[in-house]
Design an enzyme around this catalytic site. Sequence first.
Site, PDB file in Angstrom:
ATOM      1  CG  ASP A   1     -11.174   9.853 -77.556  1.00 35.65           C
ATOM      2  OD1 ASP A   1     -10.652  10.130 -76.460  1.00 35.65           O
ATOM      3  OD2 ASP A   1     -10.966  10.512 -78.593  1.00 35.65           O
TER       4      ASP A   1
ATOM      5  CG  HIS B   1      -8.934  13.098 -75.417  1.00 33.26           C
ATOM      6  ND1 HIS B   1      -9.309  12.386 -76.535  1.00 33.26           N
ATOM      7  CD2 HIS B   1      -7.996  13.988 -75.833  1.00 33.26           C
ATOM      8  CE1 HIS B   1      -8.631  12.831 -77.578  1.00 33.26           C
ATOM      9  NE2 HIS B   1      -7.826  13.804 -77.185  1.00 33.26           N
TER      10      HIS B   1
ATOM     11  CB  SER C   1      -7.628  15.399 -79.930  1.00 38.32           C
ATOM     12  OG  SER C   1      -6.663  14.394 -79.884  1.00 38.32           O
TER      13      SER C   1
END
Length: 477
Positions: A212, A246, A419
């Site tokens: 990620d 994220h 996600s």
Amino acid sequence: MTKYFTLPNSILKKRLLNDGEVCDLEFREPMSEVLVQSVGASLLSKRSKGVFSIEASDTQKDALEAITGAVLYENRLYDLSDLFPLELVQNVVDAEPTPGLNKFSFVVVAPDGQPIPAVSLTCRIDRRDGPVYTSDHEGRVTVEMACASIPALVIQPVENFWPTVIYGRAPSEQPEQIILSPVELDKCERFVELLGESDVNDGKGVVIAVIDTGVAAHTNLPNVTKRLTVLNAEPVIDELPNGIAHGTHVAGIIGSNHPECLGKAPSAELHSYRVCAPNSRNMETLDVVSAITEAVESGADIINLSLGFDDEDSAIVDAVEFALMSGVLVIAASGNKGLDSASFPARMKNVVSVSAIGKVDAYPHGSQAALARAKEQVGEYFVGSFCNTGDGQIQCSAPGIGIVSTVGMDGFLPCSGTSMAAPIISGLGAAILSRHMESLGARSVERAQKLMAMLYTTCKSHGLTPANVGLGIPSVR
């Protein structure tokens, strides 16, 4: 001229072994700087694991492949604009242009009137992101645009408040007050009735790789035992800033140890592999391939890919198949563009492709999550309109709207997208594996298949269609 690279030796060896060939990796002629230069190409770097990075024309590439017998893969640059879905913001019209700039004033505050600094305000025109402004220490923001009104304004706090969207704002000299709802962990929807209650020991003995944007050293993520950046394809200790958060959010969904925001596998060991530079959504093929290779070689049982691409990439195909052939369970987000096909690599065979659902009336009034639209709704559950879905495209689904998880060093933030759904499935898979470690045994293709079957056996559709949720939403009880 195009950038190319050779696959890491470990991928080649695994592929050769599974093809039943002799695994000696003896090419007709070894790749070398002299050879690269002899055909007029440029050697950009020779990296660990036998990876050569080369810049060459099509003719030079063909010549090198013919001489060596190696395959050169294009090193593509991807812009992952849909890491977070744009479809949470309703369709807005174009702004009416004006001859000069108009001033729009706002102040962002908590319910008690305290100003909230560092909040991002993004002007949305049609489906495009416009200028981004940031609130000052007094929560104030002045937007200047050559338009009669702002069609939509997306308000994104850094942490501890719910994002929101406001529509159709006219110019104003006096600041309009924007009140954000605070994140109250004890009141956030945890979807226990769907997923089951997490146990603090779930995930024990399981290694999960999070490929990620990097994972911050959050107070509630002590189980992140490895942080590597694979930018430029060489794994090194990740000491870069957290960036867009994220990856930290994804990691918390899996492994947070906070009692009021417990991950689905809080005792799992998490390995973070950064494939994006800080504050960037760009990544290269070679970095993703290197991250997957490193994760497999470092003992990952599960790889979480909360990322995806429109087009198939043959090098990433080989890397994912290397992971699958090594007995790793690979879980990927289906994508956030509202398409009728899952993103790549979620749509690959034997990869667990995950869509996102939400729950009606589960989020604070006026929050971005509460404004989410449905592609399909049955009772209190709905599939997010942003989800990439389709017949045979989705294996299962999980909550992915208004999911509160870790950001920064000690904060929490609600985010939405496939996600956020994928790491719930990764965590549930780890919980099942940890509870049945003795019977499932060591990492192998057979174990991964059994684990996948156990995960799917628990799925319930709750009336939602297979095209949108696959087998349904799994649970661990």
